[in-house]
Design a protein around this motif. Structure first.
Motif, PDB file in Angstrom:
ATOM      1  N   VAL A 192      23.619  60.934 -11.770  1.00 39.78           N
ATOM      2  CA  VAL A 192      24.918  61.296 -11.265  1.00 39.78           C
ATOM      3  C   VAL A 192      25.074  61.085  -9.668  1.00 39.78           C
ATOM      4  O   VAL A 192      24.094  61.122  -9.126  1.00 39.78           O
ATOM      5  CB  VAL A 192      24.503  63.072 -11.401  1.00 39.78           C
ATOM      6  CG1 VAL A 192      25.865  63.681 -10.941  1.00 39.78           C
ATOM      7  CG2 VAL A 192      24.671  63.319 -13.133  1.00 39.78           C
ATOM      8  N   GLY A 193      26.312  60.972  -9.272  1.00 40.42           N
ATOM      9  CA  GLY A 193      26.658  60.890  -7.903  1.00 40.42           C
ATOM     10  C   GLY A 193      26.438  62.311  -7.455  1.00 40.42           C
ATOM     11  O   GLY A 193      26.999  63.307  -7.993  1.00 40.42           O
ATOM     12  N   GLY A 238      31.926  60.035  -7.133  1.00 41.26           N
ATOM     13  CA  GLY A 238      31.680  59.167  -8.521  1.00 41.26           C
ATOM     14  C   GLY A 238      30.646  58.290  -8.260  1.00 41.26           C
ATOM     15  O   GLY A 238      30.505  57.331  -7.267  1.00 41.26           O
ATOM     16  N   CYS A 239      30.077  57.559  -9.461  1.00 41.38           N
ATOM     17  CA  CYS A 239      29.242  56.500  -9.269  1.00 41.38           C
ATOM     18  C   CYS A 239      30.271  55.122  -9.921  1.00 41.38           C
ATOM     19  O   CYS A 239      31.027  55.206 -10.700  1.00 41.38           O
ATOM     20  CB  CYS A 239      28.062  56.527 -10.404  1.00 41.38           C
ATOM     21  SG  CYS A 239      27.219  57.945  -9.952  1.00 41.38           S
ATOM     22  N   VAL A 240      30.036  54.071  -9.175  1.00 44.36           N
ATOM     23  CA  VAL A 240      30.803  52.689  -9.365  1.00 44.36           C
ATOM     24  C   VAL A 240      30.092  51.872 -10.406  1.00 44.36           C
ATOM     25  O   VAL A 240      30.571  51.330 -11.222  1.00 44.36           O
ATOM     26  CB  VAL A 240      30.730  51.973  -8.055  1.00 44.36           C
ATOM     27  CG1 VAL A 240      31.573  50.619  -8.390  1.00 44.36           C
ATOM     28  CG2 VAL A 240      31.398  52.904  -7.006  1.00 44.36           C
ATOM     29  N   ASP A 277      34.033  53.256 -13.121  1.00 46.26           N
ATOM     30  CA  ASP A 277      34.039  54.580 -12.288  1.00 46.26           C
ATOM     31  C   ASP A 277      33.760  55.676 -13.155  1.00 46.26           C
ATOM     32  O   ASP A 277      34.288  55.854 -13.920  1.00 46.26           O
ATOM     33  CB  ASP A 277      35.265  54.482 -11.409  1.00 46.26           C
ATOM     34  CG  ASP A 277      35.311  55.351 -10.403  1.00 46.26           C
ATOM     35  OD1 ASP A 277      34.250  56.188  -9.945  1.00 46.26           O
ATOM     36  OD2 ASP A 277      36.405  55.897  -9.885  1.00 46.26           O
ATOM     37  N   PHE A 278      32.786  56.532 -12.520  1.00 43.48           N
ATOM     38  CA  PHE A 278      32.209  57.628 -13.412  1.00 43.48           C
ATOM     39  C   PHE A 278      31.749  58.735 -12.535  1.00 43.48           C
ATOM     40  O   PHE A 278      31.144  58.519 -11.579  1.00 43.48           O
ATOM     41  CB  PHE A 278      31.522  57.348 -14.383  1.00 43.48           C
ATOM     42  CG  PHE A 278      30.327  56.585 -14.194  1.00 43.48           C
ATOM     43  CD1 PHE A 278      28.958  57.202 -13.908  1.00 43.48           C
ATOM     44  CD2 PHE A 278      29.957  54.979 -14.002  1.00 43.48           C
ATOM     45  CE1 PHE A 278      27.890  56.580 -13.163  1.00 43.48           C
ATOM     46  CE2 PHE A 278      28.994  54.422 -13.477  1.00 43.48           C
ATOM     47  CZ  PHE A 278      27.967  55.276 -13.137  1.00 43.48           C
ATOM     48  N   THR A 311      26.946  54.486  -5.601  1.00 44.10           N
ATOM     49  CA  THR A 311      28.265  55.461  -5.531  1.00 44.10           C
ATOM     50  C   THR A 311      29.368  55.308  -4.666  1.00 44.10           C
ATOM     51  O   THR A 311      29.277  54.386  -3.835  1.00 44.10           O
ATOM     52  CB  THR A 311      27.552  56.731  -4.833  1.00 44.10           C
ATOM     53  OG1 THR A 311      27.180  56.643  -3.663  1.00 44.10           O
ATOM     54  CG2 THR A 311      26.340  57.395  -5.949  1.00 44.10           C
ATOM     55  N   SER A 312      30.618  55.861  -4.742  1.00 46.92           N
ATOM     56  CA  SER A 312      31.725  55.624  -4.060  1.00 46.92           C
ATOM     57  C   SER A 312      31.483  56.200  -2.494  1.00 46.92           C
ATOM     58  O   SER A 312      31.898  55.558  -1.252  1.00 46.92           O
ATOM     59  CB  SER A 312      32.856  56.180  -4.432  1.00 46.92           C
ATOM     60  OG  SER A 312      32.536  57.448  -5.058  1.00 46.92           O
TER      61      SER A 312
END
Length: 183
Positions: free
Chosen positions: A105-106, A110-112, A134-135, A162-163
């Motif tokens: 988890v970011g 969000g995670c790229v 992207d999640f 992550t973003s």
């Protein structure tokens, strides 16, 4: 010979070496429930570990060793929970099946993309990646068969891009492994 029960403590060949055949083509050999299989016919060493706590603040886009704090079973004391390593015991070299599922988890974004990697003896070995998506969180499951020798050790590392900010290994991840027989 009539049907019946053969009760012995040990079966060996008359010459002391060679092949002993149990049954013949088309027959089934039954191992009753509750019977313990040991020696070359057992899928051991085997272990199952998990994490029950969130481990946050991991550096963005850098491989980080995953940690586990619950040991469900470890048949040969081959998994060291204090350093999160599985080490092949003496005399137990061979092919091993490993599977890991993590909850990545970011922490604040969000995670790229993400990567899961089995490290062998401290070096990157077999990796799985999930790129270009992207999640908010991700639960990768990754499995591999590795050829290992006595003394080799395996660790799980993950990397998340992550973003912005950091990421975490959240509660609920599991890692399991066992020696394969017959290969």
């Amino acid at each position: 010979m009539a049907d019946g029960i053969l009760k012995v403590g040990q079966i060996t060949t008359s010459s002391g070496s060679g092949t002993i055949t149990l049954g013949q083509s088309g027959e089934t050999i039954n191992i009753p429930s509750g019977t313990t299989v040991s020696g070359a016919g057992a899928n051991t060493p085997a272990f199952l570990v998990s994490n029950s706590a969130n481990n946050t603040g991991k550096t963005d886009n850098a491989y980080t060793k995953m940690t586990y704090n619950v040991e469900t079973f470890d048949t040969d004391s081959a998994f060291d929970i204090s350093n999160n390593k599985f080490t092949v015991p003496t005399g137990e070299g061979g092919k091993y099946f490993f599977s890991v599922t993590e909850f990545l988890v970011g922490d604040s974004a969000g995670c790229v993309d993400s990567f899961v990697n089995f490290y062998k003896n401290g070096s990157s070995g077999v990796a799985q990646s999930g790129n270009d998506f992207d999640f908010g969180n991700y639960s990768p499951t990754f499995s591999a068969v590795l050829d290992l020798s006595a003394g080799d050790y395996i660790e799980v590392y993950c990397k998340v891009n992550t973003s912005s900010g950091t990421w975490g290994q959240y509660a609920g991840g599991i890692w399991q492994g066992y020696k394969l027989i017959g290969v």
